[in-house]
Design a protein around this motif. Structure first.
Motif: not given
Length: 120
Positions: A34-55
């Motif tokens: 599972m991951g969190w990404y973020r995006q602002v207008p006119e920019n590409e979506r960027e990875l913020v944080a990611v965590i594997t299945g078992a954590g």
């Protein structure tokens, strides 16, 4: 039917905190990264944080390391993003992502996003 539903976005002052949640359904949550990404207008979506299945595996973008914490509760099919010491540059739409590779095929899903605005 796969669903990822984000919540918790809001307007917050610089230095404040927010906790985002992403409730998942329709797939085997505990096997997905599972991951969190973020995006602002006119920019590409960027990875913020990611965590594997078992954590056991967690990674952060350099811009949020030390301020944000990702976690998951596999019993509740939910992933969280605790955001502290928020800065105006954290303003973005935050998206939840679920991903797994199976049989050489990548399966990935997105939520609809939740707006985070950091402003005085």
């Amino acid at each position: 039917q796969v669903q990822l539903v984000e919540s918790g976005g809001d307007l917050v002052q610089p230095g404040g905190s927010l906790r985002l949640s992403c409730a998942a359904s329709g797939f085997d949550f505990g096997t997905y990264t599972m991951g969190w990404y973020r995006q602002v207008p006119e920019n590409e979506r960027e990875l913020v944080a990611v965590i594997t299945g078992a954590g056991g595996g967690i990674d952060y973008a350099d811009s949020v390391a030390g301020r944000f914490t990702i976690s998951r509760d596999n019993a509740k099919n939910t992933v969280y993003l605790q955001m502290n010491s928020l800065k105006p540059e954290d303003t973005a739409v935050y998206y939840c992502n679920a991903e797994v590779w199976a049989g050489g095929i990548r399966y990935h899903y997105w939520g609809q996003g939740t707006q985070v605005t950091v402003s005085a």
